[in-house]
Design a protein around this motif. Structure first.
Motif, PDB file in Angstrom:
ATOM      1  N   GLU A  32       0.795  -1.312   0.074  1.00 37.29           N
ATOM      2  CA  GLU A  32      -0.099   0.095   0.065  1.00 37.29           C
ATOM      3  C   GLU A  32       0.911   1.306  -0.123  1.00 37.29           C
ATOM      4  OE1 GLU A  32       0.111  -1.483   4.245  1.00 37.29           O
ATOM      5  OE2 GLU A  32      -0.289  -2.081   2.692  1.00 37.29           O
ATOM      6  N   HIS A  33       2.103   1.277   0.274  1.00 34.49           N
ATOM      7  CA  HIS A  33       3.063   2.239   0.164  1.00 34.49           C
ATOM      8  C   HIS A  33       3.878   2.334  -1.055  1.00 34.49           C
ATOM      9  CE1 HIS A  33       3.142   1.677   5.022  1.00 34.49           C
ATOM     10  NE2 HIS A  33       2.300   2.514   4.523  1.00 34.49           N
ATOM     11  N   LEU A  34       3.855   1.632  -1.808  1.00 31.04           N
ATOM     12  CA  LEU A  34       4.588   1.451  -3.008  1.00 31.04           C
ATOM     13  C   LEU A  34       4.127   2.670  -3.884  1.00 31.04           C
ATOM     14  CD1 LEU A  34       6.853   0.190  -4.574  1.00 31.04           C
ATOM     15  CD2 LEU A  34       5.077  -1.331  -5.566  1.00 31.04           C
ATOM     16  N   PRO A  35       2.955   2.915  -4.353  1.00 26.51           N
ATOM     17  CA  PRO A  35       2.552   3.738  -5.030  1.00 26.51           C
ATOM     18  C   PRO A  35       3.111   5.317  -4.972  1.00 26.51           C
ATOM     19  CG  PRO A  35       0.703   2.491  -4.849  1.00 26.51           C
ATOM     20  CD  PRO A  35       1.884   1.961  -3.836  1.00 26.51           C
ATOM     21  N   GLY A  36       2.977   5.485  -3.485  1.00 20.12           N
ATOM     22  CA  GLY A  36       3.515   6.813  -3.147  1.00 20.12           C
ATOM     23  C   GLY A  36       4.967   7.157  -2.885  1.00 20.12           C
ATOM     24  N   VAL A  37       5.641   5.948  -2.664  1.00 22.33           N
ATOM     25  CA  VAL A  37       7.171   5.854  -2.809  1.00 22.33           C
ATOM     26  C   VAL A  37       7.469   5.957  -4.410  1.00 22.33           C
ATOM     27  CG1 VAL A  37       9.297   4.524  -2.348  1.00 22.33           C
ATOM     28  CG2 VAL A  37       7.536   4.370  -0.914  1.00 22.33           C
ATOM     29  N   VAL A  38       6.973   5.279  -5.273  1.00 13.36           N
ATOM     30  CA  VAL A  38       7.244   5.377  -6.510  1.00 13.36           C
ATOM     31  C   VAL A  38       7.004   7.028  -7.118  1.00 13.36           C
ATOM     32  CG1 VAL A  38       6.616   4.698  -8.832  1.00 13.36           C
ATOM     33  CG2 VAL A  38       6.923   2.893  -7.315  1.00 13.36           C
ATOM     34  N   GLY A  39       5.659   7.361  -6.816  1.00 13.61           N
ATOM     35  CA  GLY A  39       5.469   8.720  -7.265  1.00 13.61           C
ATOM     36  C   GLY A  39       6.460   9.776  -6.636  1.00 13.61           C
ATOM     37  N   ASN A  40       7.149   9.435  -5.402  1.00  9.77           N
ATOM     38  CA  ASN A  40       7.892  10.408  -5.085  1.00  9.77           C
ATOM     39  C   ASN A  40       9.304  10.189  -5.767  1.00  9.77           C
ATOM     40  OD1 ASN A  40       6.736  12.108  -3.127  1.00  9.77           O
ATOM     41  ND2 ASN A  40       6.888  10.270  -1.616  1.00  9.77           N
ATOM     42  N   MET A  41       9.754   9.114  -6.187  1.00  7.21           N
ATOM     43  CA  MET A  41      11.019   8.899  -7.136  1.00  7.21           C
ATOM     44  C   MET A  41      10.813   9.237  -8.356  1.00  7.21           C
ATOM     45  SD  MET A  41      13.190   7.428  -5.401  1.00  7.21           S
ATOM     46  CE  MET A  41      14.258   6.801  -6.599  1.00  7.21           C
ATOM     47  N   GLU A  42       9.461   9.440  -8.891  1.00  6.26           N
ATOM     48  CA  GLU A  42       9.392   9.892 -10.225  1.00  6.26           C
ATOM     49  C   GLU A  42       9.454  11.418 -10.069  1.00  6.26           C
ATOM     50  OE1 GLU A  42       6.151   7.016 -12.128  1.00  6.26           O
ATOM     51  OE2 GLU A  42       5.383   8.576 -11.081  1.00  6.26           O
ATOM     52  N   LYS A  43       9.174  12.087  -9.099  1.00  6.24           N
ATOM     53  CA  LYS A  43       9.473  13.555  -8.802  1.00  6.24           C
ATOM     54  C   LYS A  43      10.858  13.722  -8.770  1.00  6.24           C
ATOM     55  CE  LYS A  43       4.878  14.349  -6.729  1.00  6.24           C
ATOM     56  NZ  LYS A  43       4.308  14.363  -5.361  1.00  6.24           N
ATOM     57  N   ILE A  44      11.537  13.137  -8.080  1.00  4.56           N
ATOM     58  CA  ILE A  44      13.109  13.251  -7.647  1.00  4.56           C
ATOM     59  C   ILE A  44      13.642  13.069  -9.007  1.00  4.56           C
ATOM     60  CG2 ILE A  44      15.117  12.157  -6.585  1.00  4.56           C
ATOM     61  CD1 ILE A  44      13.100  11.155  -4.242  1.00  4.56           C
ATOM     62  N   ALA A  45      13.399  12.090  -9.814  1.00  2.00           N
ATOM     63  CA  ALA A  45      13.981  11.601 -11.074  1.00  2.00           C
ATOM     64  C   ALA A  45      13.969  13.126 -12.066  1.00  2.00           C
ATOM     65  CB  ALA A  45      13.494  10.550 -11.766  1.00  2.00           C
ATOM     66  N   ALA A  46      12.644  13.621 -12.108  1.00  2.00           N
ATOM     67  CA  ALA A  46      12.347  14.740 -12.905  1.00  2.00           C
ATOM     68  C   ALA A  46      13.233  15.775 -12.605  1.00  2.00           C
ATOM     69  CB  ALA A  46      10.741  15.058 -13.185  1.00  2.00           C
ATOM     70  N   ILE A  47      13.147  16.079 -11.109  1.00  2.00           N
ATOM     71  CA  ILE A  47      14.182  17.207 -10.547  1.00  2.00           C
ATOM     72  C   ILE A  47      15.496  16.931 -11.120  1.00  2.00           C
ATOM     73  CG2 ILE A  47      14.839  18.444  -8.589  1.00  2.00           C
ATOM     74  CD1 ILE A  47      11.969  17.863  -7.449  1.00  2.00           C
ATOM     75  N   ALA A  48      16.069  15.917 -10.917  1.00  2.00           N
ATOM     76  CA  ALA A  48      17.383  15.507 -11.028  1.00  2.00           C
ATOM     77  C   ALA A  48      17.727  15.696 -12.600  1.00  2.00           C
ATOM     78  CB  ALA A  48      17.620  14.017 -10.725  1.00  2.00           C
ATOM     79  N   GLN A  49      16.888  15.095 -13.455  1.00  2.00           N
ATOM     80  CA  GLN A  49      16.958  15.536 -14.862  1.00  2.00           C
ATOM     81  C   GLN A  49      17.266  17.093 -15.245  1.00  2.00           C
ATOM     82  OE1 GLN A  49      14.124  13.398 -17.358  1.00  2.00           O
ATOM     83  NE2 GLN A  49      14.938  13.922 -19.117  1.00  2.00           N
ATOM     84  N   LEU A  50      16.388  17.697 -14.449  1.00  2.00           N
ATOM     85  CA  LEU A  50      16.640  19.282 -14.902  1.00  2.00           C
ATOM     86  C   LEU A  50      17.785  19.856 -14.426  1.00  2.00           C
ATOM     87  CD1 LEU A  50      13.200  20.766 -13.335  1.00  2.00           C
ATOM     88  CD2 LEU A  50      14.025  20.728 -15.827  1.00  2.00           C
ATOM     89  N   VAL A  51      18.390  19.114 -13.289  1.00  2.00           N
ATOM     90  CA  VAL A  51      19.754  19.752 -12.907  1.00  2.00           C
ATOM     91  C   VAL A  51      20.810  19.160 -13.842  1.00  2.00           C
ATOM     92  CG1 VAL A  51      21.603  19.508 -10.919  1.00  2.00           C
ATOM     93  CG2 VAL A  51      18.999  19.969 -10.740  1.00  2.00           C
ATOM     94  N   THR A  52      20.651  17.783 -14.066  1.00  2.00           N
ATOM     95  CA  THR A  52      21.866  17.237 -14.961  1.00  2.00           C
ATOM     96  C   THR A  52      21.848  17.863 -16.304  1.00  2.00           C
ATOM     97  OG1 THR A  52      20.283  15.239 -15.645  1.00  2.00           O
ATOM     98  CG2 THR A  52      21.904  15.056 -13.745  1.00  2.00           C
ATOM     99  N   GLU A  53      20.867  18.160 -16.987  1.00  2.00           N
ATOM    100  CA  GLU A  53      20.686  18.712 -18.257  1.00  2.00           C
ATOM    101  C   GLU A  53      20.918  20.042 -18.534  1.00  2.00           C
ATOM    102  OE1 GLU A  53      16.961  17.711 -19.947  1.00  2.00           O
ATOM    103  OE2 GLU A  53      17.559  15.430 -20.147  1.00  2.00           O
TER     104      GLU A  53
END
Length: 72
Positions: A32-53
């Motif tokens: 039941e926690h997996l969707p929230g953790v995955v959602g947060n990781m997707e946000k972190i990945a999007a932010i990291a992509q902005l920084v690395t690009e």
């Protein structure tokens, strides 16, 4: 690090990454926690992509490395 050395994050693999990482560090992750953790990781990945690009001009120099022994 140049743009060619940055690994693109595949959003399809984030759920599997979360599951495997939790298992690797022996972290109980209830389904039941997996969707929230995955959602947060997707946000972190999007932010990291902005920084690395983000391109920096070639005249920008890296910050000096902090060495605690020099401060003692």
């Amino acid at each position: 690090m140049n743009k060619n050395s940055v690994i693109k994050i595949n959003m399809k693999n984030i759920e599997k990454y979360v599951e495997l990482t939790a298992e690797l560090i022996n972290l109980p992750l209830h389904s039941e926690h997996l969707p929230g953790v995955v959602g947060n990781m997707e946000k972190i990945a999007a932010i990291a992509q902005l920084v690395t690009e983000f391109s920096l001009p070639p005249e920008i120099e890296p910050a000096p490395k902090f060495d605690l022994e020099k401060w003692e």
